[in-house]
Each structure stands twice: as C-alpha cells, then as structure tokens.
Design an enzyme around this catalytic site. Structure first.
Site, PDB file in Angstrom:
ATOM      1  N   GLU A 280      -3.652   5.984   1.448  1.00  0.00           N
ATOM      2  CA  GLU A 280      -3.411   4.596   1.827  1.00  0.00           C
ATOM      3  C   GLU A 280      -4.590   4.136   2.676  1.00  0.00           C
ATOM      4  O   GLU A 280      -4.957   4.791   3.656  1.00  0.00           O
ATOM      5  CB  GLU A 280      -2.100   4.498   2.605  1.00  0.00           C
ATOM      6  CG  GLU A 280      -1.725   3.091   2.986  1.00  0.00           C
ATOM      7  CD  GLU A 280      -0.324   2.996   3.567  1.00  0.00           C
ATOM      8  OE1 GLU A 280      -0.080   2.052   4.340  1.00  0.00           O
ATOM      9  OE2 GLU A 280       0.527   3.861   3.253  1.00  0.00           O
TER      10      GLU A 280
ATOM     11  N   LYS B 259       0.815  -1.223   0.000  1.00  0.00           N
ATOM     12  CA  LYS B 259       0.000   0.000   0.000  1.00  0.00           C
ATOM     13  C   LYS B 259       0.846   1.269   0.000  1.00  0.00           C
ATOM     14  O   LYS B 259       0.598   2.193  -0.775  1.00  0.00           O
ATOM     15  CB  LYS B 259      -0.928   0.015   1.230  1.00  0.00           C
ATOM     16  CG  LYS B 259      -1.973  -1.069   1.263  1.00  0.00           C
ATOM     17  CD  LYS B 259      -2.896  -0.910   2.453  1.00  0.00           C
ATOM     18  CE  LYS B 259      -2.228  -1.166   3.781  1.00  0.00           C
ATOM     19  NZ  LYS B 259      -1.853  -2.576   3.981  1.00  0.00           N
ATOM     20  N   THR B 260       1.816   1.311   0.904  1.00  0.00           N
ATOM     21  CA  THR B 260       2.608   2.534   1.049  1.00  0.00           C
ATOM     22  C   THR B 260       3.367   2.855  -0.233  1.00  0.00           C
ATOM     23  O   THR B 260       3.383   4.007  -0.696  1.00  0.00           O
ATOM     24  CB  THR B 260       3.577   2.406   2.231  1.00  0.00           C
ATOM     25  OG1 THR B 260       2.824   2.240   3.438  1.00  0.00           O
ATOM     26  CG2 THR B 260       4.453   3.643   2.360  1.00  0.00           C
TER      27      THR B 260
END
Length: 464
Positions: free
Chosen positions: A165, A121-122
């Site tokens: 995110e 995600k990051t």
C-alpha cells in the site's frame, strides 16, 4: 545477518510499532530474522501478535526503551520531535529512518506492485495479497489494515512479488520503484500536507515517475483526477498505461456489476473476451478495486482467469464494510470511510444491501483539517442514510482548529434533508442506537478513529 535484511535494519527500534503501517514492516523484518523492538502508547492485539514473532514491544514511550545497540530508529510522520525515544536516539547518534524508507528497502530486488490513490488502497492491496497467495505465488505484502485478525497486515513470502500500500498522505509513496503501480483515484485530501490539487498532482507525478522503465501504470478510466494524471505523464516513453473502468475507452472494461446481497458479481471485457467473477464485499467501488487488482496481476504476467478466480477468495479486510455481528434482528457493520467520496460509496453500497430496511449511521469525523475543508460534503453524504448520529471530531495527530467542530457536518447534513443528531458523549452511543434500531435495520459505524470500538457495544445493548 539474515539474507534480505538491509544492514541498517538488523536491530531496528520502532516508535509507534502498533500502527498499521509500522507493525507490518516490523513483522516482515522479524520474519526475515531481524532483532526487532519498539514501543507503543497502549497494549493491543497487534502488540501481542508481534511479541509472538519474537519482537520486544514496550508500552509507553521512554528513553530507556531504546537499546544501546539499536541499528536505527524507525518513525512515521505521526511521531513528534519531542518523543523521548527520538530524543535519546539523537543523543546516541542512532540513525532515524522513516517507515517509507524502511519499506522501500524491503522491496528492493523484488517485483513490486504499489497501490496508490486517495481511497481504496487497503482493499485493493488486500485483494492482490489474497489472490497471489491463493495462486501459491507466496507474495510479500504490507497493507494498511488487517485481513482477518491482528498481525495479518503483512507477511514475508518466499516468492518474488511484493505488494505494498503506497501512502500519498505524507508523500512517502515517492520512495518506491514499482514494476506496477495502481492509481485508483486522485482527489484533494490530507489538507495539512497539501495546499492544492496542483500539489497533489505533482506528488502523484513523482510517484508515477519512479515506475521502473518498461513498467506499468494501472489507472481508473472513470475518475477525473486519475485521467488528468495520465495526461500529465504521457511523455514518459518507457511507461505502459493500462486503464480500467466502465468507460468505453478502458483497456479492461467493467461490463456489469450485479449486487448479490453483501457480495457482487463482476463481468469485465479483457482482450475482447468476457470474464465473470465474484467479489465478496458489496458495492460497485469494491468491484472496481477488484478489477484494478486484476489488471495489475495481468501486467505481471499472471493469467487473467486464474487471477479472477483467486480474487473471489478475498473475504474482506478489517473495517472495510466488515460485518461485526447481528443482534435482535439488527446487523452492525463497520466502515473506515472518512472522506466524502468514501462515505458516499459505502453508504450507496449499504443502501443497496439494505433493500427495504433502514440504514442507521454513527459517524465520527477524522481530523480537524479534513473537517474544515470537507465537512459540508461529509454532511451531504449522510443524507443517504435514514438517520445519522455524529460524534465529535477524532483529532488523531492534530491539535484543534478554533471554530472547527462536528457542528459543521451536522448543519450541512440538515441542510441536505438528513435526519441527523449530534451526540458528544461517545459512551452514550450504544444506548442511543439500541433505542433507534428495529429488526431488519442495518447500523453502520463509520470513520477512521475509535468509532470502530462501538460496534460490539451496540450489539451488546441490542442483545439486552
């Protein structure tokens, strides 16, 4: 009240303001003109970055830190009910807002992209933030890690796009109503909050169900859990689904990923045309993250060739295979990987980058519950390294579980044929690694806890 600030967030107080998610929301609110305050357990570069924006940051937690005129108290799921500032908020009848609700409020009225998945995600959110900024679209964004330095995890932009995110760990991603949602993968994790894969799927289904009518789900065509999710949401008639990956069925097909040292060259097939661009981090999993970002931007109407070129400007995010330095011919790299799938992906990427050199790993398990469920798989992943050192479990928000220690990982690693050593004294690690490493070796510090602090210390020992 400045435009863009929800009334409840005019004078917010953040408990744990130094955390990655919390500090990002605080930063955006401060940039929008809110009077922001908060507290954290210790001083940090993030606290200083927030103070530079006019945010009041207290160190330590005390009832007196909460101002009488606070409009709300913002908390994450990590804040315990007996926190003195939370207790004081109840006494003053100050509303308590979960960080996900605060973030959802900031996203209102903007074209939002929410990036979800068990891992990646990051990086994917960061790639989008960098690329959209490079294209002068002035996005707002909130990321779970720093792009270049403290305070770079979020920004309030002048454009109409918000990239966020989306955290599934506590189901908070169910609060968002994105125009585009990315699901990179769906796997069992966060065992304190999810008892089964069925609960994970239910949570992701709820998240996908919040995509605005006519919006787009961008999803991996290669990952079994993601494809199962697509089957479960196929009856949502207002949903567009765009798949990406190496599968022949992918809408955006990954044709080839060519390693170039600590970078990769990626070729995709999109709309029947080949498109090649550079990803400035190693490993096929990061290349796939970049393709997911590309597909999401195209879903918003951004030309693919422009976006691909802009993604090439992304140079990494803190703790995602971040080069910390080199000393005595040894490179030290830091990885946030803490789930077996992430560990395997990063170790394979570094194995490719190492070529004939040795790969030495310092691994710190994260959470007792995760180690209890996945410790065997963590140990098996470490067999990809030439030698590994395993630290004690980093507890984070959890209390110990009787009988669950890092020995579980060490035993599994040894059973898989790994050269592994348990070291219980974290302070001894720099000397241990300096004694093991030879010129040309790569050293990888790995885990979601404070193992990241060891990189500079290892470099110091190597230099001396």
């Amino acid at each position: 009240m400045a435009p863009g600030i929800p009334a409840a967030l005019e004078r917010p107080h953040f408990i744990g303001i130094g955390g990655a998610g919390m500090s990002g929301i605080a930063k955006i609110l401060a940039q929008r003109g809110a009077k922001v305050a908060g507290s954290d357990s210790k001083e940090s570069a993030t606290a200083e970055a927030l103070r530079a924006l006019g945010v009041t940051v207290h160190i330590g937690h005390a009832a007196g830190h909460l101002a009488d005129d606070a409009s709300c108290v913002v908390v994450s799921s990590a804040i315990r009910p007996d926190n003195p500032e939370l207790v004081r908020a109840a006494e003053l009848s100050v509303p308590v807002v979960h960080r996900s609700d605060a973030l959802a409020a900031l996203m209102q009225g903007l074209r939002s992209i929410a990036v979800a998945g068990t891992h990646g995600k990051t990086t994917t959110t960061s790639m989008l933030a960098v690329a959209l900024s490079e294209l002068a679209l002035e996005p707002s964004y909130a990321i779970g890690g720093d792009l270049e330095g403290p305070g770079t995890n979020a920004a309030h932009g002048g454009g109409d796009i918000f990239v966020a995110e989306a955290d599934e760990s506590d189901r908070s991603f169910q609060k968002y109503d994105p125009e585009v949602a990315i699901v990179l993968n769906v796997e069992l994790d966060h065992h304190a909050n999810y008892a089964s894969m069925e609960e994970i799927y239910d949570s992701f289904e709820t998240f996908v169900g919040k995509i605005v009518p006519g919006g787009t789900l961008v999803v991996s065509a290669d990952q079994q859990g993601a494809m199962e999710l697509v089957q479960r949401v196929r009856d949502i008639s207002t949903l567009n689904v765009v798949s990406y990956g190496e599968s022949d069925t992918a809408d955006v097909r990954v044709h080839k990923v060519t390693p170039r040292g600590l970078t990769s060259e990626v070729t995709v097939v999109l709309g029947g045309k080949y498109l090649t661009f550079t990803v400035s981090v190693p490993g096929s999993h990061y290349a796939h993250n970049a393709v997911a970002a590309l597909a999401a931007g195209v879903a918003l109407g951004i030309p693919a060739h422009n976006l691909a070129s802009a993604i090439g400007k992304y140079t990494g995010v803190k703790r995602r295979l971040q080069l910390k330095g080199e000393a005595a011919g040894v490179q030290v790299i830091d990885s946030y990987a803490h789930h077996p799938t992430e560990m395997t992906a990063d170790l394979e990427a570094m194995r490719g980058a190492a070529s004939e050199a040795r790969l030495l790993v310092v691994f710190q398990p994260h959470l007792f519950s995760r180690t209890q469920e996945l410790g065997t798989e963590m140990g098996q992943a470490l067999a990809l390294a030439d030698a590994s050192v395993v630290l004690d479990i980093y507890p984070a928000r959890e209390d110990p579980i009787p009988g669950i220690t890092s020995t579980l990982i060490v035993d599994a690693a040894e059973a898989a044929g790994a050269d592994v050593t348990a070291v219980h004294d974290k302070a001894a690690i720099p000397a241990v690694i300096a004694g093991m490493a030879k010129p040309g070796d790569l050293v990888l510090t790995m885990g979601a806890g404070d193992v990241t602090d060891l990189g500079p210390q290892i470099l110091d020992h190597l230099s001396s």
